[in-house]
Scaffold this motif. Sequence first.
Motif, PDB file in Angstrom:
ATOM      1  N   ILE A  65       0.862  -1.180   0.000  1.00  0.00           N
ATOM      2  CA  ILE A  65       0.000   0.000   0.000  1.00  0.00           C
ATOM      3  C   ILE A  65       0.899   1.231   0.000  1.00  0.00           C
ATOM      4  O   ILE A  65       1.973   1.210   0.614  1.00  0.00           O
ATOM      5  CB  ILE A  65      -0.936  -0.029   1.244  1.00  0.00           C
TER       6      ILE A  65
ATOM      7  N   GLY B 109      -1.552   7.818  -1.518  1.00  0.00           N
ATOM      8  CA  GLY B 109      -1.849   8.501  -2.781  1.00  0.00           C
ATOM      9  C   GLY B 109      -1.680  10.008  -2.608  1.00  0.00           C
ATOM     10  O   GLY B 109      -1.293  10.480  -1.538  1.00  0.00           O
TER      11      GLY B 109
ATOM     12  N   GLU C  83      -4.447   9.372   1.160  1.00  0.00           N
ATOM     13  CA  GLU C  83      -5.254   8.152   1.350  1.00  0.00           C
ATOM     14  C   GLU C  83      -4.490   6.943   0.830  1.00  0.00           C
ATOM     15  O   GLU C  83      -3.789   7.036  -0.173  1.00  0.00           O
ATOM     16  CB  GLU C  83      -6.569   8.261   0.556  1.00  0.00           C
TER      17      GLU C  83
ATOM     18  N   GLU D 173      -3.579   3.597  -1.119  1.00  0.00           N
ATOM     19  CA  GLU D 173      -3.990   2.946  -2.372  1.00  0.00           C
ATOM     20  C   GLU D 173      -3.009   1.822  -2.682  1.00  0.00           C
ATOM     21  O   GLU D 173      -1.897   1.794  -2.150  1.00  0.00           O
ATOM     22  CB  GLU D 173      -4.081   3.946  -3.527  1.00  0.00           C
ATOM     23  N   SER D 174      -3.452   0.909  -3.538  1.00  0.00           N
ATOM     24  CA  SER D 174      -2.634  -0.259  -3.852  1.00  0.00           C
ATOM     25  C   SER D 174      -1.326   0.182  -4.505  1.00  0.00           C
ATOM     26  O   SER D 174      -1.308   1.088  -5.334  1.00  0.00           O
ATOM     27  CB  SER D 174      -3.424  -1.170  -4.800  1.00  0.00           C
TER      28      SER D 174
ATOM     29  N   ASP E 226      -8.792  -5.893  -1.746  1.00  0.00           N
ATOM     30  CA  ASP E 226      -8.364  -4.494  -1.801  1.00  0.00           C
ATOM     31  C   ASP E 226      -7.501  -4.216  -0.558  1.00  0.00           C
ATOM     32  O   ASP E 226      -7.959  -4.389   0.576  1.00  0.00           O
ATOM     33  CB  ASP E 226      -9.625  -3.622  -1.812  1.00  0.00           C
TER      34      ASP E 226
ATOM     35  N   THR F 294      -6.675  -1.693   0.961  1.00  0.00           N
ATOM     36  CA  THR F 294      -7.131  -0.696   1.943  1.00  0.00           C
ATOM     37  C   THR F 294      -8.084  -1.316   2.970  1.00  0.00           C
ATOM     38  O   THR F 294      -8.379  -0.693   3.985  1.00  0.00           O
ATOM     39  CB  THR F 294      -7.823   0.510   1.258  1.00  0.00           C
TER      40      THR F 294
END
Length: 455
Positions: A176, A179, A183, A185-186, A196, A198
């Motif tokens: 992870i 972003g 936040e 994100e992958s 996912d 997150t």
Amino acid sequence: MPTDSGVDRARLSSLAARERATFADRHPRSAAAYSRAGHLFGRVPMTWMNKNAGGFPVYVATARGARVTDIDGHEYIDFCLGDTGAMAGHSPAPVVEAVTRRLADRGGATTMLPTEDAAAVGDELARRFGLPYWSFALTATDANRWAIRLLRAVSGRTKILVHSYCYHGSVDETLIVAGPSGEGESREGNVGAPTDVTTTSRVAEFNDLAGLERELAHGDVAAVLMEPALTNIGIVLPTPGYLAGVRALTRKYGTYLINDETHTFSAGPGGATAAWDLRPDVLTIGKAIGGGIPIGAYGLSEALAGALLGRPDLDLVDMGGVGGTLAGNPVSMAATLATLTSVLTDAAFAGMIDTATAFAGGVRKLIDAHALPWSVSQLGARAEYRFANPAPLTGTESAASADASLEDFLHLYLANRGILLTPFHNMALMSPATTLDDVARHHEVFAGALSELMS
Ligand SMILES: Cc1ncc(COP(=O)(O)O)c(C=O)c1O
């Protein structure tokens, strides 16, 4: 035209083409071995070995101390050292003797029964890192996986928090990044994610206590898994007070703290944890402690071990998710005991750190002589330059300073003149066998590369 890295791209590209041609000319046997390996997936025994600047890897003939020779007859000073797996040097005599004694004289590579060496390894790890209880895996990746499972189980919380652009092995929860808005994100390269990321993980920037607190305040983070300094996106060192702040915040929000010392072990005999007086709940490690033989290990604090053992509902002796048939095998234990007691000793670390200081100082001088906007960071026996100055303070900043073409050129220029760096970055690691003459030779070649680039 110069870019942020301070080099002329047209010159870089023509020098890189010349070095690629030289590499191909110098390595016909390696090229042939690569072309013959058609039944290996990607032609290599492990796909990462395709990360090389020359189009095919150098094939190893011999490796001893800080030297590797290839099947084309070239000798290299090895500053890569198996990306830390061989920080003890290649095939150090005490490890060879211990493994031979175990395997040839006494016999037994895998027994699913303990040897007496295991307890001695536990004693030594406890002495060095300050955590009293130890268990073993075969890789640092697995040590991290097991630590995560145990901490989820004991805390009843679902999430793991890591730093943006960390690396802890191919552990799903760690893939992870933060972003643009902060936040999670992958991460690019998160292949075949089970879910996912997150939903399993949170992320914060290194050196950002406010960001960490924002994430921990959700109250769902079982553990922070971190390196005390990032080492896999260049070296990103902690700012004063940051690590103490992490410990205070993890305590405030009831979150466990895992120090992954797999690479930061370079900071000293007890890694960054001992060097900087850190108090994690769990410490994970692998690679170098086995002297080249596969091992992973995790250490538990007194309180945590008590909490785990006090939970008979946690199935720790069977299907509990903590496993590995070959973990704790007699060969890994013999090799690790020999490495810790006879190779990566306190005295050896002092020498390795002095050598790394000479490495970092010389590189810094050469960079300054060309007024390049680069920086050099050192973590004990490990040093690395980054194409940014001042040195980045977060993983995201460090990732933004990457320059793959420049990195490839430097790696090839060095390899064509008998010097290996870690292919994943510009990291140079010192083993007990690495000498100041090795460092001087590196500097001579590196100076040549910079002169050609900047003329
Ligand atoms: C900090 C850290 N943890 C864990 C690992 C995973 O080690 P292994 O590939 O031996 O499982 C690495 C590998 O580079 C690492 O750098």
